[in-house]
Design a protein around this motif. Structure first.
Motif, PDB file in Angstrom:
ATOM      1  N   TYR A 188       0.811  -1.220   0.000  1.00 44.19           N
ATOM      2  CA  TYR A 188       0.000   0.000   0.000  1.00 44.19           C
ATOM      3  C   TYR A 188       0.845   1.271   0.000  1.00 44.19           C
ATOM      4  CZ  TYR A 188       0.395   0.401   5.132  1.00 44.19           C
ATOM      5  OH  TYR A 188       0.866   0.518   6.420  1.00 44.19           O
ATOM      6  N   GLY A 189       2.146   1.159  -0.248  1.00 45.86           N
ATOM      7  CA  GLY A 189       2.963   2.347  -0.476  1.00 45.86           C
ATOM      8  C   GLY A 189       3.801   2.835   0.686  1.00 45.86           C
ATOM      9  N   ASN A 190       3.794   2.123   1.808  1.00 43.50           N
ATOM     10  CA  ASN A 190       4.647   2.504   2.937  1.00 43.50           C
ATOM     11  C   ASN A 190       6.027   1.874   2.723  1.00 43.50           C
ATOM     12  OD1 ASN A 190       5.964   3.029   5.319  1.00 43.50           O
ATOM     13  ND2 ASN A 190       4.421   2.081   6.637  1.00 43.50           N
ATOM     14  N   ILE A 191       6.837   2.555   1.915  1.00 40.98           N
ATOM     15  CA  ILE A 191       8.126   2.011   1.493  1.00 40.98           C
ATOM     16  C   ILE A 191       9.109   1.959   2.663  1.00 40.98           C
ATOM     17  CG2 ILE A 191       9.977   2.190  -0.217  1.00 40.98           C
ATOM     18  CD1 ILE A 191       7.003   1.826  -1.263  1.00 40.98           C
ATOM     19  N   LYS A 192       9.144   3.023   3.446  1.00 37.02           N
ATOM     20  CA  LYS A 192      10.060   3.049   4.597  1.00 37.02           C
ATOM     21  C   LYS A 192       9.719   1.920   5.577  1.00 37.02           C
ATOM     22  CE  LYS A 192      11.973   5.923   8.237  1.00 37.02           C
ATOM     23  NZ  LYS A 192      11.962   7.212   8.916  1.00 37.02           N
ATOM     24  N   GLY A 193       8.444   1.735   5.850  1.00 36.29           N
ATOM     25  CA  GLY A 193       8.014   0.655   6.741  1.00 36.29           C
ATOM     26  C   GLY A 193       8.432  -0.706   6.202  1.00 36.29           C
ATOM     27  N   ALA A 194       8.295  -0.902   4.899  1.00 39.27           N
ATOM     28  CA  ALA A 194       8.695  -2.165   4.274  1.00 39.27           C
ATOM     29  C   ALA A 194      10.197  -2.384   4.430  1.00 39.27           C
ATOM     30  CB  ALA A 194       8.304  -2.170   2.798  1.00 39.27           C
ATOM     31  N   ARG A 195      10.969  -1.328   4.180  1.00 37.88           N
ATOM     32  CA  ARG A 195      12.432  -1.421   4.302  1.00 37.88           C
ATOM     33  C   ARG A 195      12.851  -1.811   5.715  1.00 37.88           C
ATOM     34  NH1 ARG A 195      13.113   3.252   1.425  1.00 37.88           N
ATOM     35  NH2 ARG A 195      13.301   4.480   3.323  1.00 37.88           N
ATOM     36  N   VAL A 196      12.289  -1.103   6.695  1.00 40.66           N
ATOM     37  CA  VAL A 196      12.646  -1.341   8.101  1.00 40.66           C
ATOM     38  C   VAL A 196      12.249  -2.753   8.534  1.00 40.66           C
ATOM     39  CG1 VAL A 196      12.121  -0.625  10.479  1.00 40.66           C
ATOM     40  CG2 VAL A 196      12.596   1.100   8.736  1.00 40.66           C
ATOM     41  N   MET A 197      11.033  -3.169   8.182  1.00 41.06           N
ATOM     42  CA  MET A 197      10.547  -4.490   8.589  1.00 41.06           C
ATOM     43  C   MET A 197      11.334  -5.621   7.915  1.00 41.06           C
ATOM     44  SD  MET A 197       8.085  -4.302  10.831  1.00 41.06           S
ATOM     45  CE  MET A 197       8.852  -2.901  11.604  1.00 41.06           C
ATOM     46  N   MET A 198      11.710  -5.445   6.651  1.00 40.68           N
ATOM     47  CA  MET A 198      12.513  -6.475   5.972  1.00 40.68           C
ATOM     48  C   MET A 198      13.869  -6.620   6.648  1.00 40.68           C
ATOM     49  SD  MET A 198      11.361  -8.370   3.537  1.00 40.68           S
ATOM     50  CE  MET A 198      10.032  -8.438   2.355  1.00 40.68           C
ATOM     51  N   GLN A 199      14.453  -5.499   7.065  1.00 43.23           N
ATOM     52  CA  GLN A 199      15.757  -5.575   7.734  1.00 43.23           C
ATOM     53  C   GLN A 199      15.643  -6.281   9.080  1.00 43.23           C
ATOM     54  OE1 GLN A 199      18.926  -4.818   6.486  1.00 43.23           O
ATOM     55  NE2 GLN A 199      19.326  -6.098   8.274  1.00 43.23           N
ATOM     56  N   THR A 200      14.607  -5.954   9.841  1.00 44.71           N
ATOM     57  CA  THR A 200      14.471  -6.619  11.142  1.00 44.71           C
ATOM     58  C   THR A 200      14.125  -8.097  10.954  1.00 44.71           C
ATOM     59  OG1 THR A 200      12.186  -5.874  11.399  1.00 44.71           O
ATOM     60  CG2 THR A 200      13.882  -4.550  12.468  1.00 44.71           C
ATOM     61  N   ALA A 201      13.336  -8.423   9.938  1.00 47.87           N
ATOM     62  CA  ALA A 201      13.042  -9.834   9.648  1.00 47.87           C
ATOM     63  C   ALA A 201      14.338 -10.578   9.361  1.00 47.87           C
ATOM     64  CB  ALA A 201      12.092  -9.946   8.458  1.00 47.87           C
ATOM     65  N   ALA A 248      16.886  -5.608  -2.088  1.00 47.82           N
ATOM     66  CA  ALA A 248      17.595  -5.019  -3.229  1.00 47.82           C
ATOM     67  C   ALA A 248      16.649  -4.253  -4.147  1.00 47.82           C
ATOM     68  CB  ALA A 248      18.327  -6.116  -4.009  1.00 47.82           C
ATOM     69  N   LEU A 249      15.364  -4.620  -4.143  1.00 49.41           N
ATOM     70  CA  LEU A 249      14.381  -3.989  -5.034  1.00 49.41           C
ATOM     71  C   LEU A 249      13.610  -2.836  -4.402  1.00 49.41           C
ATOM     72  CD1 LEU A 249      12.938  -7.212  -6.678  1.00 49.41           C
ATOM     73  CD2 LEU A 249      14.272  -5.433  -7.820  1.00 49.41           C
ATOM     74  N   ILE A 250      13.483  -2.850  -3.091  1.00 53.56           N
ATOM     75  CA  ILE A 250      12.724  -1.794  -2.411  1.00 53.56           C
ATOM     76  C   ILE A 250      13.508  -0.492  -2.524  1.00 53.56           C
ATOM     77  CG2 ILE A 250      11.822  -0.965  -0.199  1.00 53.56           C
ATOM     78  CD1 ILE A 250      11.386  -3.934   0.578  1.00 53.56           C
ATOM     79  N   PRO A 251      12.917   0.543  -3.119  1.00 47.98           N
ATOM     80  CA  PRO A 251      13.643   1.805  -3.309  1.00 47.98           C
ATOM     81  C   PRO A 251      14.146   2.380  -1.979  1.00 47.98           C
ATOM     82  CG  PRO A 251      11.554   1.827  -4.505  1.00 47.98           C
ATOM     83  CD  PRO A 251      11.546   0.610  -3.642  1.00 47.98           C
ATOM     84  N   SER A 252      15.393   2.828  -1.990  1.00 51.06           N
ATOM     85  CA  SER A 252      15.980   3.369  -0.759  1.00 51.06           C
ATOM     86  C   SER A 252      15.763   4.874  -0.638  1.00 51.06           C
ATOM     87  CB  SER A 252      17.466   3.050  -0.706  1.00 51.06           C
ATOM     88  OG  SER A 252      18.110   3.599  -1.833  1.00 51.06           O
ATOM     89  N   SER A 253      15.382   5.508  -1.746  1.00 56.71           N
ATOM     90  CA  SER A 253      15.264   6.970  -1.738  1.00 56.71           C
ATOM     91  C   SER A 253      13.824   7.460  -1.563  1.00 56.71           C
ATOM     92  CB  SER A 253      15.827   7.526  -3.044  1.00 56.71           C
ATOM     93  OG  SER A 253      15.106   6.969  -4.136  1.00 56.71           O
ATOM     94  N   ILE A 254      12.889   6.537  -1.395  1.00 58.58           N
ATOM     95  CA  ILE A 254      11.467   6.885  -1.260  1.00 58.58           C
ATOM     96  C   ILE A 254      10.976   6.351   0.073  1.00 58.58           C
ATOM     97  CG2 ILE A 254       9.151   6.594  -2.244  1.00 58.58           C
ATOM     98  CD1 ILE A 254      10.503   5.821  -4.889  1.00 58.58           C
ATOM     99  N   ASP A 255      10.203   7.152   0.791  1.00 61.86           N
ATOM    100  CA  ASP A 255       9.625   6.674   2.048  1.00 61.86           C
ATOM    101  C   ASP A 255       8.167   6.248   1.897  1.00 61.86           C
ATOM    102  OD1 ASP A 255      11.968   6.973   3.403  1.00 61.86           O
ATOM    103  OD2 ASP A 255      11.399   8.832   4.418  1.00 61.86           O
ATOM    104  N   ARG A 256       7.449   6.896   0.987  1.00 60.98           N
ATOM    105  CA  ARG A 256       6.029   6.609   0.845  1.00 60.98           C
ATOM    106  C   ARG A 256       5.569   6.999  -0.561  1.00 60.98           C
ATOM    107  NH1 ARG A 256       2.024   5.516   4.134  1.00 60.98           N
ATOM    108  NH2 ARG A 256       3.284   5.727   6.003  1.00 60.98           N
ATOM    109  N   VAL A 257       4.625   6.247  -1.098  1.00 57.79           N
ATOM    110  CA  VAL A 257       3.948   6.633  -2.338  1.00 57.79           C
ATOM    111  C   VAL A 257       2.451   6.480  -2.101  1.00 57.79           C
ATOM    112  CG1 VAL A 257       5.860   5.946  -3.850  1.00 57.79           C
ATOM    113  CG2 VAL A 257       4.016   4.322  -3.409  1.00 57.79           C
ATOM    114  N   THR A 258       1.659   7.175  -2.887  1.00 59.65           N
ATOM    115  CA  THR A 258       0.209   7.027  -2.767  1.00 59.65           C
ATOM    116  C   THR A 258      -0.197   5.650  -3.280  1.00 59.65           C
ATOM    117  OG1 THR A 258      -0.262   7.889  -4.969  1.00 59.65           O
ATOM    118  CG2 THR A 258      -0.130   9.506  -3.162  1.00 59.65           C
ATOM    119  N   TYR A 259      -1.359   5.210  -2.859  1.00 58.88           N
ATOM    120  CA  TYR A 259      -1.835   3.895  -3.279  1.00 58.88           C
ATOM    121  C   TYR A 259      -1.909   3.808  -4.804  1.00 58.88           C
ATOM    122  CZ  TYR A 259      -4.409  -0.448  -3.356  1.00 58.88           C
ATOM    123  OH  TYR A 259      -4.783  -1.748  -3.588  1.00 58.88           O
ATOM    124  N   GLU A 260      -2.253   4.923  -5.444  1.00 59.01           N
ATOM    125  CA  GLU A 260      -2.354   4.949  -6.914  1.00 59.01           C
ATOM    126  C   GLU A 260      -0.986   4.747  -7.572  1.00 59.01           C
ATOM    127  OE1 GLU A 260      -5.674   6.416  -4.997  1.00 59.01           O
ATOM    128  OE2 GLU A 260      -3.751   7.477  -4.930  1.00 59.01           O
TER     129      GLU A 260
END
Length: 125
Positions: free
Chosen positions: A55-68, A96-108
């Motif tokens: 749903y576009g929470n890129i920063k949350g995805a990055r952080v959770m993948m690292q802790t996983a 490797a695929l999750i963008p490191s320079s973006i924290d959030r995008v809209t659902y669209e």
């Protein structure tokens, strides 16, 4: 043959169907009973990361993948019938695929993000 809690079996079904929100609920119940269990917590964090990404929470995805990744390292190569070498390889491919320079995008805009690979989990004895 080893038997596991019903929630663990359900986790595999939901994960393979891409229902990461339900995966979180199933694992959270197991983890709450055994809070020191970083195996449950690692799988939970991976599921949450995939849900966040969807749903576009890129920063949350990055952080959770690292802790996983961090939590699951101590359970390699295999734990509770799960090949963690495959899981960790998958996590690293996603990282490797999750963008490191973006924290959030809209659902669209979610469809414009790099598509993460799919992982199908299976119990192995």
């Amino acid at each position: 043959m080893e038997f596991y809690p019903p929630e663990y079996y359900e986790f595999f079904i939901c994960f393979n169907e891409g229902d990461y929100y339900t995966c979180h609920d199933l694992l959270e119940d197991m983890w709450m009973e055994e809070k020191g269990n970083l195996f449950f917590k690692g799988l939970l964090q991976m599921s949450v990361a995939l849900y966040h990404y969807s749903y576009g929470n890129i920063k949350g995805a990055r952080v959770m993948m690292q802790t996983a990744n961090d939590y699951l390292q101590g359970y390699r190569p295999k734990h509770w019938g799960l090949d963690l070498e495959k899981v960790i390889t998958y996590i690293e491919a996603c990282q490797a695929l999750i963008p490191s320079s973006i924290d959030r995008v809209t659902y669209e805009e979610v469809d414009n993000l790099p598509e993460l690979p799919r992982l199908f989990l299976y119990l192995e004895e």
